[in-house]
Design an enzyme around this catalytic site. Sequence first.
Site, PDB file in Angstrom:
ATOM      1  N   LYS A   4       2.606   2.295  -5.146  1.00  0.00           N
ATOM      2  CA  LYS A   4       3.370   1.863  -6.318  1.00  0.00           C
ATOM      3  C   LYS A   4       2.636   2.170  -7.622  1.00  0.00           C
ATOM      4  O   LYS A   4       3.237   2.558  -8.615  1.00  0.00           O
ATOM      5  CB  LYS A   4       3.658   0.357  -6.220  1.00  0.00           C
ATOM      6  CG  LYS A   4       4.533  -0.016  -5.037  1.00  0.00           C
ATOM      7  CD  LYS A   4       4.740  -1.520  -4.943  1.00  0.00           C
ATOM      8  CE  LYS A   4       3.491  -2.283  -4.567  1.00  0.00           C
ATOM      9  NZ  LYS A   4       2.990  -1.966  -3.208  1.00  0.00           N
ATOM     10  N   GLN A  23       2.225  -5.786  -3.407  1.00  0.00           N
ATOM     11  CA  GLN A  23       2.486  -5.838  -1.961  1.00  0.00           C
ATOM     12  C   GLN A  23       3.790  -5.121  -1.606  1.00  0.00           C
ATOM     13  O   GLN A  23       4.196  -4.212  -2.301  1.00  0.00           O
ATOM     14  CB  GLN A  23       2.476  -7.299  -1.461  1.00  0.00           C
ATOM     15  CG  GLN A  23       1.096  -7.913  -1.484  1.00  0.00           C
ATOM     16  CD  GLN A  23       0.968  -9.048  -2.472  1.00  0.00           C
ATOM     17  OE1 GLN A  23       1.864  -9.353  -3.241  1.00  0.00           O
ATOM     18  NE2 GLN A  23      -0.170  -9.683  -2.478  1.00  0.00           N
ATOM     19  N   ASP A  74       0.829  -1.228   0.000  1.00  0.00           N
ATOM     20  CA  ASP A  74       0.000   0.000   0.000  1.00  0.00           C
ATOM     21  C   ASP A  74       0.855   1.267   0.000  1.00  0.00           C
ATOM     22  O   ASP A  74       0.423   2.317   0.476  1.00  0.00           O
ATOM     23  CB  ASP A  74      -0.956   0.027   1.213  1.00  0.00           C
ATOM     24  CG  ASP A  74      -1.746  -1.259   1.350  1.00  0.00           C
ATOM     25  OD1 ASP A  74      -2.323  -1.693   0.354  1.00  0.00           O
ATOM     26  OD2 ASP A  74      -1.763  -1.841   2.456  1.00  0.00           O
ATOM     27  N   GLY A 122      -4.249  -4.425  -4.799  1.00  0.00           N
ATOM     28  CA  GLY A 122      -4.784  -3.403  -5.687  1.00  0.00           C
ATOM     29  C   GLY A 122      -3.830  -2.242  -5.861  1.00  0.00           C
ATOM     30  O   GLY A 122      -3.252  -1.753  -4.901  1.00  0.00           O
ATOM     31  N   HIS A 123      -3.661  -1.816  -7.105  1.00  0.00           N
ATOM     32  CA  HIS A 123      -2.894  -0.597  -7.383  1.00  0.00           C
ATOM     33  C   HIS A 123      -3.877   0.507  -7.727  1.00  0.00           C
ATOM     34  O   HIS A 123      -4.688   0.359  -8.632  1.00  0.00           O
ATOM     35  CB  HIS A 123      -1.923  -0.824  -8.544  1.00  0.00           C
ATOM     36  CG  HIS A 123      -0.714  -1.602  -8.141  1.00  0.00           C
ATOM     37  ND1 HIS A 123       0.286  -1.937  -9.020  1.00  0.00           N
ATOM     38  CD2 HIS A 123      -0.325  -2.085  -6.946  1.00  0.00           C
ATOM     39  CE1 HIS A 123       1.235  -2.608  -8.376  1.00  0.00           C
ATOM     40  NE2 HIS A 123       0.880  -2.715  -7.120  1.00  0.00           N
TER      41      HIS A 123
END
Length: 423
Positions: free
Chosen positions: A16, A224, A13, A40-41
């Site tokens: 990225k 991650q 988180d 999730g990005h």
Amino acid sequence: MTVDLLLGLQWGDEGKGKIVDVLTSNYDIIARFQGGPNAGHTLEFDGIKHVLRTIPSGIFHKNSVNIIGNGVVIDPVVFQKEIEGLEKFNLDIKSKLIISRKAHLILPTHRLLDAASEASKGKAKIGSTLKGIGPTYMDKTGRNGLRVGDIELEDFKDRYRALADKHEAMIAFYDVNIQYNLAELEKEFFEAIEELKKLDFIDSEEYMHQAQKAGKSILCEGAQGSLLDVDFGTYPFVTSSNTTAAGACTGLGIAPNKIKEVYGIFKAYVTRVGSGPFPTELFDEVGATMARVGNEFGSVTGRQRRCGWLDLVALKYAVQVNGVTQLMMMKGDVLSGFETLKVCTEYNYKGQNISHFPYNIEPENVTPVYKEFKGWKQDLTGLTTYDELPIELKEYIEFIEKEIEVPIKIVSVGPDRKQTITK
């Protein structure tokens, strides 16, 4: 030809997705090398927030090719929904997105196994997102898994049935109350498989080799964070893959000596989702304020993130393990308004001060040692140059650089791609 890596240096988180989006225009290929759809990005531009689960963050740039590497695990159902969510943006996904045949598939029974395993642990649960990722990697290392390339085989459904039947026997072994309708889940799964077939499958290691020979520039994108690496993270409260730089080599088939820059992304503070030790975690109003101002909720799961002060012991460890060459600090704007900031510079480990990351960082063994900094009041979100930053923030940044011995090249002051200051 360049091959650069972009990695998270904390418990995920870190932001990225935004940085990949900012950097994408410099690269021909964006390649995701590990993880599954729990990671999730989030990207934000033109007033719209996008959450990507499996698809690399370069999908919004018309000139980049996006590769899902062999180290990734794919849930066809989640993947189909992700593609459907992108349709309204008129992206040419068919020509911009390609998938390694060696990437493993998450089956419906993997998700059920995940739920059964977690339920059986009771209070000892690890905080799984229940997306079936752990069981899929277990099948991969146990040499039982199904891969994207298997979809092209005539006996794919027979292979599926054999593995799903094995999973059902394992679910029964856990002896927990898991309610499900497998026939319904399988119908959805095989419909999604048909959609997956519309994309191009590649032998990604050969594709990457030829791309390098042709002088293409490649950015390898991790999911991650380093402290969730299955080998180097806070085991067992980790993910099931290698999130560190080595994972890019095994997850894409890239030789280590081809890697040039390693971009390390970290927050100006620290967050963690789920269970596991977190030495600098805050349980007071300061931590609650960080979570509220930073909107610290999972982009996929919606789970609230635990918040704490920046931990330089852990950050230095992640920099060393990954060979980071440039740092990028995210969410500097969230710290605006605090009277005092703290940074953990050492751990008191079993009564002795240490500056390295030990085997065990459980609270009974580790107490953080802090250095205090004066805070700043200024709103950073409209700033565009490093010179405009408040002196207190510059001192904070320069201290981190001195301690870590790696330059901070980017400071993010907001979620939009435009709110990015280059130093």
